[in-house]
Write a protein that holds these residues in place. Structure first.
Motif, PDB file in Angstrom:
ATOM      1  N   ASN A  34      40.829  46.522  48.936  1.00  0.00           N
ATOM      2  CA  ASN A  34      41.906  45.607  49.263  1.00  0.00           C
ATOM      3  C   ASN A  34      42.731  46.218  48.663  1.00  0.00           C
ATOM      4  O   ASN A  34      42.834  47.053  47.569  1.00  0.00           O
ATOM      5  N   HIS A  61      38.140  36.826  39.686  1.00  0.00           N
ATOM      6  CA  HIS A  61      36.920  36.905  40.757  1.00  0.00           C
ATOM      7  C   HIS A  61      36.935  38.499  41.040  1.00  0.00           C
ATOM      8  O   HIS A  61      37.768  39.442  40.605  1.00  0.00           O
ATOM      9  N   HIS A  73      39.518  40.857  38.753  1.00  0.00           N
ATOM     10  CA  HIS A  73      40.889  40.786  38.755  1.00  0.00           C
ATOM     11  C   HIS A  73      41.347  39.195  38.569  1.00  0.00           C
ATOM     12  O   HIS A  73      40.596  38.362  39.106  1.00  0.00           O
ATOM     13  N   ASP A 125      36.278  40.931  44.786  1.00  0.00           N
ATOM     14  CA  ASP A 125      36.244  41.022  46.221  1.00  0.00           C
ATOM     15  C   ASP A 125      34.985  42.105  46.574  1.00  0.00           C
ATOM     16  O   ASP A 125      34.999  43.014  45.963  1.00  0.00           O
TER      17      ASP A 125
HETATM   18 FE   LIG Z   1      41.043  39.581  44.913  1.00  0.00          FE
END
Ligand SMILES: [Fe+2]
Length: 296
Positions: free
Chosen positions: A127, A121, A195, A123
């Motif tokens: 992060n 996936h 990732h 984001d």
């Molecule tokens: Fe993630």
């Protein structure tokens, strides 16, 4: 890519007893349990499981017994010790990221089973991950590359209207960089890099930190402007350059369109739960009589 060391795992804040207390006290609507399969090409096996009235010990027992991912959302908002940790961490991040938007800083505590996986996936925002207990392997793939993440799907992730999981082909691994994480490692990968994760054979505990910067907000607005222009006006708009005058114009233009309600996209994910946490059941999950839809 940033790979650093931390010493947060050396405190007693993440031992079993401390986790049980934290989970007992955490608001149930900010506690998300997801069951996973073992095969990274099967994101359809990623399912919400209801937490119900399971206490901290029940949750840890179920995580140990199954293949479960527990997301303790906004952990910094509900536990003073975690708020202090957030402030200390973002003091350091702010020193190297001058355009950090301090009010955006959030921590999520992740408690996950031996062998549990996080499907391929990406984001929307930046992060980083601080690993605290157990071992895990992380694969990171090239960011903003159409071969690894179809553009329309990335646009929808920026808009918050689809779950972040993406179609995964094991051949992608040839282009991945692989990291084995142990307690005490902090890792940050490029924003929007796809990732995936596979846990080792023991209980895993990590803290994920999410935040935005003025540049990441501009990138998001550029993608959302592209989405709006190509889908509403049917004009192909493919440049994803997020610096310079054209990016500024797109970003401001998108904010105006949003205010004028030209873009009425409402973020939100709908999950269907078919099981609930039950430490006495096989795999820590008991089937529900009927599916339950929950929006996060
Ligand atoms: Fe993630």
């Amino acid at each position: 890519m940033i790979l650093e060391r931390h010493r947060i795992h050396e405190t007693d804040s993440f031992c079993d007893e401390a986790l049980e207390r934290l989970l007992d006290a955490h608001p149930r609507d900010r506690l998300m349990a997801l069951s996973t399969g073992a095969e990274p090409t099967r994101p359809d096996e990623w399912r919400l499981a209801l937490v119900g009235d399971a206490g901290g010990r029940d949750l840890l027992d179920a995580v140990r017994a199954g293949r479960i991912w527990l997301n303790v959302l906004q952990v910094d908002k509900h536990h003073p010790e975690m708020a202090q940790l957030r402030d200390e961490l973002f003091e350091e991040i702010g020193a190297v990221l001058p355009d950090l938007v301090r009010s955006s800083a959030r921590l999520t505590l992740l408690v996950s089973s031996p062998g549990a996986i996080v499907y391929y996936h990406l984001d929307a925002g930046p992060n980083l991950l601080m690993h605290l207990r157990g071992t895990k392997r992380l694969w990171v793939y090239p960011a903003l590359d159409d071969r690894f993440a179809p553009r329309a799907e990335v646009e929808d992730i920026f808009a918050g209207v689809r779950i972040e999981n993406l179609p995964f082909d094991p051949a992608f691994d040839d282009a991945a960089t692989c990291y084995d994480l142990e307690p005490g490692r902090l890792i940050a990968w490029p924003q929007n890099a796809p990732h995936r994760i596979c846990n080792g054979d023991s209980l895993n505990v990590s803290l994920a930190a999410e935040f935005v910067t003025t540049r990441s907000l501009r990138r998001q607005n550029v993608w959302l402007a592209n989405r709006l222009i190509s889908r509403k006006l049917h004009v192909p708009c493919r440049s994803i350059v997020d610096q310079g005058i054209s990016a500024q114009i797109k970003s401001v233009g998108y904010r105006v369109a949003r205010k004028a309600r030209i873009d009425r996209t409402v973020p939100g994910h709908e999950y269907v739960a078919e099981s609930r946490i039950d430490p006495g059941a096989e795999g820590g999950l008991a089937p529900l009589g009927h599916p339950v839809t929950v929006v996060y």
